[in-house]
Design an enzyme around this catalytic site. Structure first.
Site, mmCIF file in Angstrom:
data_model
loop_
_atom_site.group_PDB
_atom_site.id
_atom_site.type_symbol
_atom_site.label_atom_id
_atom_site.label_comp_id
_atom_site.label_asym_id
_atom_site.label_seq_id
_atom_site.Cartn_x
_atom_site.Cartn_y
_atom_site.Cartn_z
ATOM 1 N N HIS A 302 28.219 28.987 -17.161
ATOM 2 C CA HIS A 302 26.858 28.740 -16.705
ATOM 3 C C HIS A 302 26.804 27.445 -15.922
ATOM 4 O O HIS A 302 27.372 26.445 -16.349
ATOM 5 C CB HIS A 302 25.915 28.532 -17.903
ATOM 6 C CG HIS A 302 25.615 29.743 -18.699
ATOM 7 N ND1 HIS A 302 24.377 30.338 -18.686
ATOM 8 C CD2 HIS A 302 26.366 30.457 -19.560
ATOM 9 C CE1 HIS A 302 24.387 31.369 -19.517
ATOM 10 N NE2 HIS A 302 25.581 31.459 -20.059
ATOM 11 N N HIS A 345 22.157 25.353 -27.692
ATOM 12 C CA HIS A 345 22.344 23.956 -27.329
ATOM 13 C C HIS A 345 21.357 23.033 -28.015
ATOM 14 O O HIS A 345 20.305 23.442 -28.508
ATOM 15 C CB HIS A 345 22.292 23.767 -25.816
ATOM 16 C CG HIS A 345 20.973 24.091 -25.180
ATOM 17 N ND1 HIS A 345 20.467 25.353 -25.075
ATOM 18 C CD2 HIS A 345 20.052 23.284 -24.587
ATOM 19 C CE1 HIS A 345 19.310 25.339 -24.445
ATOM 20 N NE2 HIS A 345 19.022 24.088 -24.151
ATOM 21 N N GLU A 351 11.875 20.515 -24.505
ATOM 22 C CA GLU A 351 11.637 21.685 -23.665
ATOM 23 C C GLU A 351 10.415 22.457 -24.163
ATOM 24 O O GLU A 351 10.411 23.002 -25.264
ATOM 25 C CB GLU A 351 12.860 22.611 -23.684
ATOM 26 C CG GLU A 351 14.137 21.942 -23.212
ATOM 27 C CD GLU A 351 15.341 22.847 -23.330
ATOM 28 O OE1 GLU A 351 15.165 24.062 -23.584
ATOM 29 O OE2 GLU A 351 16.477 22.353 -23.186
ATOM 30 N N HIS A 375 10.857 23.033 -28.120
ATOM 31 C CA HIS A 375 12.093 22.600 -28.769
ATOM 32 C C HIS A 375 12.296 21.139 -28.396
ATOM 33 O O HIS A 375 12.565 20.809 -27.244
ATOM 34 C CB HIS A 375 13.280 23.453 -28.296
ATOM 35 C CG HIS A 375 13.062 24.926 -28.478
ATOM 36 N ND1 HIS A 375 13.332 25.854 -27.503
ATOM 37 C CD2 HIS A 375 12.578 25.613 -29.536
ATOM 38 C CE1 HIS A 375 13.032 27.068 -27.943
ATOM 39 N NE2 HIS A 375 12.570 26.947 -29.172
ATOM 40 N N HIS A 381 18.444 25.263 -30.424
ATOM 41 C CA HIS A 381 17.764 26.513 -30.066
ATOM 42 C C HIS A 381 18.693 27.353 -29.205
ATOM 43 O O HIS A 381 19.753 26.910 -28.770
ATOM 44 C CB HIS A 381 16.442 26.243 -29.342
ATOM 45 C CG HIS A 381 16.561 25.356 -28.147
ATOM 46 N ND1 HIS A 381 16.776 24.000 -28.243
ATOM 47 C CD2 HIS A 381 16.491 25.622 -26.822
ATOM 48 C CE1 HIS A 381 16.829 23.463 -27.036
ATOM 49 N NE2 HIS A 381 16.674 24.426 -26.156
#
Length: 448
Positions: A302, A345, A351, A375, A381
């Site tokens: 990613h 992560h 967030e 989060h 999460h």
């Protein structure tokens, strides 16, 4: 029953200028912009010059934001401000340093959509509910996150925010926004930025719900692209600013001001939307999220989610943001040898996520349109159990996430506290949110 409304003003002939941060020159009457100097002794049409500044006068030229307005009457023409009825705007809370009004928890949080008030319809400002934030507008440090669920026009009520810039993300229903600098329509899959101090009024055609992020310091900008190069993500030409429009109306107007997190009101005998011409680079703008040019990997692993950033409001620390606004739009996923959903992560950023339409990649249940989640810093999460197992065993052929899917994130370097009333009855908290990961406890070490 769905609320049917009609905007107070006519929006049938909208025009826009293109380009984020450009210096615009626009006039609603020919020759209304003075030639040769910003503040002449006598302006055309007997107008009054007024400078509208979004930065200190002395910041470097590349960072300076200001606009010259040529108005029928200056902004000082109003009665003294008085505090608003505290029960009318009781859900607008901005001092996140006040422990008595805030709720602090490291737990993952998720909320259901904010309901409409059918018994007592509310306009856009009245419907604002502060969900979470950090800091205090008095010291120009921090961020606030709101929900709105409006079902009434503002009409001759005009609002401006002394505390910061608003980034508005509609989820349902189109907003018909009249500003000092012109008119905009902003609907789902679009966003708009309403800068600090800008006067505006919002009308509707139907019930409208969405999200708002307010930054107390700095302004939103397009992020630098680095190795990506000159093109990609949100391109400057796709941002639109309104062109000059005015109304010369003598009538009673209510002027609302959010000042240090508190609401004040004044009155004026003529329309504040009396700017006949303007030029500058401090202006509202709108952007269609479908124009976002998504970057992604074509090999494995990613890129970090920062690759989805549409706008950022930077802090004084390079690379760290008061708020990054990122979206998770329709896109192709083609990477091989890769767990494709967002990885699990923990992060030094907080967030807040919202869902505009469809299904979010990592949550197939419980996070429908209008929902929100938070989060916080270093709170773990990631994908729910079913998504994890499905993605771990799926065939890695190219797949396109459908157009209907569009989620977003307000990501901030601050610890985010929630307001106590959104932990109670105003917004429905999903107390079972943690359950979506609990079956992951069944994972076993395999040594064969």
């Amino acid at each position: 029953m769905e609320t049917k409304l009609k905007p107070t003003r006519d929006f049938t002939d909208l025009k826009y200028g293109e380009g984020f941060g450009n210096h615009f020159c626009t006039e609603a009457l020919p020759g209304a912009l003075p030639k040769g100097q910003n503040s002449p002794q006598q302006c055309p049409y007997n107008l009054v010059a007024e400078q509208f500044s979004g930065t200190a006068f002395t910041v470097p030229r590349a960072s300076n934001q200001r606009t010259w307005l040529y108005k029928i009457k200056p902004s000082v023409c109003h009665t003294p401000f008085k505090p608003c009825d505290p029960t009318k705007y009781k859900y607008i809370k901005n001092n996140f340093l006040n422990a008595e009004e805030m709720h602090t928890t490291p737990n993952q949080l998720r909320w259901k959509p904010l309901p409409y008030n059918k018994a007592e319809p509310k306009d856009w400002v009245e419907s604002l509910v502060t969900v979470a934030g950090a800091g205090d507008p008095q010291i120009k440090q921090g961020i606030a996150i709101y929900l709105y669920s409006a079902n009434k026009n503002m009409g001759n009520t005009v609002f401006y925010n002394s505390d910061g810039d608003f980034l508005v993300v509609p989820q349902e229903g189109t907003l018909f926004i009249t500003t000092e600098l012109g008119k905009m329509t902003v609907g789902p899959r679009e966003i708009c930025v309403l800068p600090r101090g800008l006067k505006f009024s919002i009308d509707l055609e139907q019930e409208s719900r969405g999200y708002v992020c307010e930054v107390f310091k700095g302004h939103f900008k397009i992020p630098d692209l680095g190795p990506i190069g000159a093109n990609g993500l949100a391109n400057p030409r796709d941002f639109q600013a309104p062109v000059a429009w005015y109304e010369n109306v003598e009538a009673d107007f209510t002027l609302l001001n959010k000042f240090q997190g508190k609401m004040f009101q004044s009155t004026t005998k003529s329309s504040p939307f009396n700017v006949v011409a303007w030029h500058g680079n401090y202006a509202p703008c709108k952007y269609n999220l479908d124009n976002f040019n998504t970057m992604n990997t074509v090999s494995f692993d990613h890129p970090d989610p920062s690759i989805f950033t549409v706008l950022t409001c930077p802090t004084d620390e390079p690379g760290v943001a008061v708020c990054d606004f990122a979206i998770f739009p329709p896109r192709w996923m083609v990477a091989e040898h890769t767990f494709r959903p967002p990885y699990y992560h923990r992060n030094i950023m907080s967030e807040y996520m919202g869902n505009i339409q469809g299904v979010y990649d990592a949550k197939e249940g419980g996070f429908g349109p209008g929902c929100g989640s938070l989060h916080n810093i270093m709170t773990a999460h990631g994908p729910e159990t079913d998504v994890f197992h499905k993605a771990s065993n799926s065939e890695l052929s190219p797949v396109k996430y459908p157009y209907e899917n569009l989620a977003f994130m307000f990501e901030s370097s601050y610890f985010i506290n929630t307001t106590k009333f959104v932990m109670d009855d105003v917004v429905n908290v999903d107390h079972d949110y943690f359950q979506c990961w609990q079956k992951l406890e069944d994972l076993k070490l395999q040594t064969n």
